[in-house]
Design a protein around this motif. Structure first.
Motif, PDB file in Angstrom:
ATOM      1  N   ASN A 221       0.912  -1.172   0.001  1.00  0.00           N
ATOM      2  CA  ASN A 221       0.063   0.029  -0.013  1.00  0.00           C
ATOM      3  C   ASN A 221       0.854   1.002  -0.042  1.00  0.00           C
ATOM      4  O   ASN A 221       0.647   2.335   0.771  1.00  0.00           O
ATOM      5  CB  ASN A 221      -1.090   0.052   1.197  1.00  0.00           C
ATOM      6  CG  ASN A 221      -1.977  -0.982   1.217  1.00  0.00           C
ATOM      7  OD1 ASN A 221      -2.601  -1.322   0.117  1.00  0.00           O
ATOM      8  ND2 ASN A 221      -2.197  -1.987   2.211  1.00  0.00           N
ATOM      9  N   PHE A 222       1.717   1.242  -0.778  1.00  0.00           N
ATOM     10  CA  PHE A 222       2.529   2.451  -1.046  1.00  0.00           C
ATOM     11  C   PHE A 222       1.753   3.526  -1.547  1.00  0.00           C
ATOM     12  O   PHE A 222       1.041   3.243  -2.525  1.00  0.00           O
ATOM     13  CB  PHE A 222       3.844   2.221  -1.841  1.00  0.00           C
ATOM     14  CG  PHE A 222       4.665   3.400  -2.119  1.00  0.00           C
ATOM     15  CD1 PHE A 222       5.470   3.721  -1.304  1.00  0.00           C
ATOM     16  CD2 PHE A 222       4.480   4.294  -3.269  1.00  0.00           C
ATOM     17  CE1 PHE A 222       6.364   4.968  -1.405  1.00  0.00           C
ATOM     18  CE2 PHE A 222       5.388   5.332  -3.711  1.00  0.00           C
ATOM     19  CZ  PHE A 222       6.146   5.756  -2.766  1.00  0.00           C
ATOM     20  N   ASP A 223       1.806   4.647  -0.883  1.00  0.00           N
ATOM     21  CA  ASP A 223       1.118   5.908  -1.274  1.00  0.00           C
ATOM     22  C   ASP A 223       2.108   6.818  -2.120  1.00  0.00           C
ATOM     23  O   ASP A 223       2.731   7.479  -1.424  1.00  0.00           O
ATOM     24  CB  ASP A 223       0.485   6.642  -0.337  1.00  0.00           C
ATOM     25  CG  ASP A 223      -0.302   7.962  -0.819  1.00  0.00           C
ATOM     26  OD1 ASP A 223      -0.546   8.192  -1.942  1.00  0.00           O
ATOM     27  OD2 ASP A 223      -1.081   8.364   0.165  1.00  0.00           O
ATOM     28  N   PRO A 224       2.071   7.029  -3.561  1.00  0.00           N
ATOM     29  CA  PRO A 224       2.942   7.991  -4.203  1.00  0.00           C
ATOM     30  C   PRO A 224       2.744   9.257  -4.019  1.00  0.00           C
ATOM     31  O   PRO A 224       3.494  10.191  -4.273  1.00  0.00           O
ATOM     32  CB  PRO A 224       2.584   7.632  -5.627  1.00  0.00           C
ATOM     33  CG  PRO A 224       1.176   7.062  -5.704  1.00  0.00           C
ATOM     34  CD  PRO A 224       1.011   6.294  -4.322  1.00  0.00           C
ATOM     35  N   ASN A 225       1.775   9.676  -3.145  1.00  0.00           N
ATOM     36  CA  ASN A 225       1.504  11.268  -2.890  1.00  0.00           C
ATOM     37  C   ASN A 225       1.768  11.418  -1.238  1.00  0.00           C
ATOM     38  O   ASN A 225       1.810  12.672  -0.948  1.00  0.00           O
ATOM     39  CB  ASN A 225       0.084  11.425  -3.124  1.00  0.00           C
ATOM     40  CG  ASN A 225      -0.255  11.416  -4.612  1.00  0.00           C
ATOM     41  OD1 ASN A 225       0.577  12.048  -5.426  1.00  0.00           O
ATOM     42  ND2 ASN A 225      -1.583  10.642  -4.776  1.00  0.00           N
ATOM     43  N   ARG A 280      13.448  -4.288   1.050  1.00  0.00           N
ATOM     44  CA  ARG A 280      14.542  -3.347   1.556  1.00  0.00           C
ATOM     45  C   ARG A 280      14.161  -1.957   1.226  1.00  0.00           C
ATOM     46  O   ARG A 280      14.659  -1.077   2.042  1.00  0.00           O
ATOM     47  CB  ARG A 280      15.695  -3.812   0.805  1.00  0.00           C
ATOM     48  CG  ARG A 280      16.395  -5.252   1.266  1.00  0.00           C
ATOM     49  CD  ARG A 280      17.786  -5.482   0.955  1.00  0.00           C
ATOM     50  NE  ARG A 280      17.967  -5.737  -0.439  1.00  0.00           N
ATOM     51  CZ  ARG A 280      17.800  -6.956  -1.097  1.00  0.00           C
ATOM     52  NH1 ARG A 280      17.921  -8.013  -0.112  1.00  0.00           N
ATOM     53  NH2 ARG A 280      18.038  -7.059  -2.415  1.00  0.00           N
ATOM     54  N   ILE A 281      13.392  -1.422   0.369  1.00  0.00           N
ATOM     55  CA  ILE A 281      13.058  -0.168  -0.009  1.00  0.00           C
ATOM     56  C   ILE A 281      11.518  -0.363  -0.530  1.00  0.00           C
ATOM     57  O   ILE A 281      10.846  -1.222  -0.829  1.00  0.00           O
ATOM     58  CB  ILE A 281      13.948   0.623  -1.411  1.00  0.00           C
ATOM     59  CG1 ILE A 281      13.619  -0.192  -2.511  1.00  0.00           C
ATOM     60  CG2 ILE A 281      15.308   0.733  -1.100  1.00  0.00           C
ATOM     61  CD1 ILE A 281      14.466   0.210  -3.845  1.00  0.00           C
ATOM     62  N   ASP A 282      10.973   1.093  -0.180  1.00  0.00           N
ATOM     63  CA  ASP A 282       9.340   1.155  -0.391  1.00  0.00           C
ATOM     64  C   ASP A 282       8.889   1.221  -1.700  1.00  0.00           C
ATOM     65  O   ASP A 282       7.900   0.868  -2.095  1.00  0.00           O
ATOM     66  CB  ASP A 282       8.956   2.210   0.389  1.00  0.00           C
ATOM     67  CG  ASP A 282       8.978   1.872   1.972  1.00  0.00           C
ATOM     68  OD1 ASP A 282       8.398   1.135   2.645  1.00  0.00           O
ATOM     69  OD2 ASP A 282       9.961   2.550   2.514  1.00  0.00           O
ATOM     70  N   ALA A 283      10.125   2.133  -2.661  1.00  0.00           N
ATOM     71  CA  ALA A 283       9.745   2.220  -4.046  1.00  0.00           C
ATOM     72  C   ALA A 283      11.016   2.530  -4.845  1.00  0.00           C
ATOM     73  O   ALA A 283      11.905   3.073  -4.158  1.00  0.00           O
ATOM     74  CB  ALA A 283       8.599   3.241  -4.115  1.00  0.00           C
ATOM     75  N   PHE A 284      11.121   2.305  -5.979  1.00  0.00           N
ATOM     76  CA  PHE A 284      12.100   2.953  -6.855  1.00  0.00           C
ATOM     77  C   PHE A 284      11.729   3.870  -7.904  1.00  0.00           C
ATOM     78  O   PHE A 284      10.765   3.786  -8.782  1.00  0.00           O
ATOM     79  CB  PHE A 284      12.508   1.672  -7.712  1.00  0.00           C
ATOM     80  CG  PHE A 284      13.559   1.878  -8.535  1.00  0.00           C
ATOM     81  CD1 PHE A 284      14.370   2.798  -8.806  1.00  0.00           C
ATOM     82  CD2 PHE A 284      13.517   0.858  -9.915  1.00  0.00           C
ATOM     83  CE1 PHE A 284      15.279   3.184  -9.651  1.00  0.00           C
ATOM     84  CE2 PHE A 284      14.366   0.962 -10.761  1.00  0.00           C
ATOM     85  CZ  PHE A 284      15.298   2.237 -10.957  1.00  0.00           C
ATOM     86  N   PHE A 285      12.224   5.164  -7.819  1.00  0.00           N
ATOM     87  CA  PHE A 285      12.017   6.185  -8.496  1.00  0.00           C
ATOM     88  C   PHE A 285      12.761   6.181  -9.802  1.00  0.00           C
ATOM     89  O   PHE A 285      13.993   6.290 -10.045  1.00  0.00           O
ATOM     90  CB  PHE A 285      12.323   7.716  -7.907  1.00  0.00           C
ATOM     91  CG  PHE A 285      11.849   8.742  -8.470  1.00  0.00           C
ATOM     92  CD1 PHE A 285      10.344   8.938  -8.656  1.00  0.00           C
ATOM     93  CD2 PHE A 285      12.774   9.812  -8.692  1.00  0.00           C
ATOM     94  CE1 PHE A 285       9.990  10.003  -9.130  1.00  0.00           C
ATOM     95  CE2 PHE A 285      12.220  11.035  -9.310  1.00  0.00           C
ATOM     96  CZ  PHE A 285      10.861  11.171  -9.461  1.00  0.00           C
TER      97      PHE A 285
END
Length: 362
Positions: A221-225, A280-285
């Motif tokens: 449930n990663f929120d990009p905002n 290990r990370i929540d998201a990759f930009f």
């Protein structure tokens, strides 16, 4: 040739002044010794060149200044008047020698132009025979050939050209700063990057989005905002860095308060995808067009595009003290005379199976 000409000149002066010339030569020897001391870490001809430059300064001396030198003061006005014509000749002779040295040095110079295997696409890839190919290789060969310059292609990690570590601003990489590379091809322009590097004439246009990458279905449930407290992965050397993310601070909560431990920079995007897979990370930009072929069914993009480049085109980057005007002038001329577009058209035939090259830079 240049050294022989110098010996001839000194011989003329010797016979013109007889034994008294030893004082003049002694004066010149001191200049030469100083030149060697000042240039011991430079190229072999630089000390000789500096000596010539010092000799060329003699016509600029006034009569009083010349008389101040112990080695020639006692000679009197007669020697002074006899010296001046040869000093003038030395100036023009030295100018010719310097121009000849500089011309030969430029003819022998080999420029190093770097590329990196960033996308395994039409710009750079390794074919079935193990040969490194792509439009960037074609471009550097064509521009150097058109300019009459000797160039070699050096394949390097992108961080050797430009790097960005946690808590830092992007800056020129070790190979650029260490003068091992003259130009690195295939870089987009951002305001932050222009603080440390200069850009060449643009070539090829690209359209892409900058988005977050998470596991398929976004199970965490990663929120990009809202990225407060989240660890975000960034690929070292790319414009998709923390500063790029700051362009969306007006709509993404937590960007302004990110701490260094939340910024995870890695040299390879495949490592970052593994970091996403193992939480290990929540998201990759990431750059969508670059990463999309590798997502398959395991990952997906999320959020809205973050635009952070000042021009949607590729450039070469170089040190600010290394203008290399010939590269820009040649590339611009090739655009005007049609050779660049012919090159790009052929590249689409040769490398089109890896993607389309947009030759427009407007």
């Amino acid at each position: 040739m240049v050294r022989l000409a110098c010996i001839v000149y000194v011989t003329i002066v010797f016979f013109a002044f007889g034994g008294k010339c030893f004082d003049i030569l002694e004066f010149n020897d001191k200049l030469f010794d100083n030149a060697i001391e000042m240039n011991r870490v430079l190229d072999p001809d630089s000390a000789f060149t500096s000596w010539i430059r010092m000799i060329m300064k003699l016509p600029q001396f006034s009569k009083r200044e010349l008389s101040d030198h112990q080695s020639i003061r006692y000679q009197g006005d007669d020697l002074l008047h006899r010296l001046m014509p040869f000093s003038m000749m030395g100036h023009h002779f030295g100018e010719w020698m310097l121009n000849d040295l500089e011309k030969k040095k430029e003819e022998e110079r080999v420029y190093t132009i770097a590329t990196f295997l960033g996308c395994d696409c039409m710009y750079e890839y390794i074919d079935e025979d193990g040969i490194y190919r792509g439009f960037h290789v074609d471009l550097l060969n064509a521009v150097c050939r058109e300019a009459g310059k000797k160039c070699v292609n050096q394949v390097v990690p992108q961080s050797a050209c430009l790097t960005h570590r946690s808590g830092e601003i992007p800056h020129a990489g070790s190979a650029i700063l260490g003068k091992q590379i003259d130009i690195c091809l295939g870089w987009s322009k951002t305001s932050a990057r222009t603080l440390s590097v200069d850009y060449t004439e643009p070539f090829v246009r690209f359209e892409t989005e900058v988005l977050f990458v998470v596991k398929s279905g976004n199970p965490n449930n990663f929120d990009p905002n809202d990225i407060r407290g989240k660890k975000i992965g960034f690929e070292d050397g790319y414009f998709t860095d923390k500063i790029c993310l700051l362009h969306a601070r007006h709509r993404i909560v937590g960007v302004d308060t990110m701490q260094p431990h939340q910024e995870v920079y890695k040299d390879n995007f495949k490592i970052l995808l593994e970091d996403v897979r193992h939480d290990r990370i929540d998201a990759f930009f990431a750059i969508s067009g670059r990463i999309a072929p590798y997502l398959k069914d395991e990952f997906e993009f999320i959020g809205d595009d973050v635009g952070c480049v000042t021009e949607k085109s590729f450039h070469g980057i170089k040190r600010k003290d290394n203008p290399l005007t010939w590269f820009d002038e040649t590339l611009k001329a090739m655009k005007e005379n049609g050779k660049y577009h012919a090159l790009c058209h052929q590249a689409n035939i040769d490398h089109g199976h890896k993607g389309k090259i947009d030759c427009s830079t407007e």
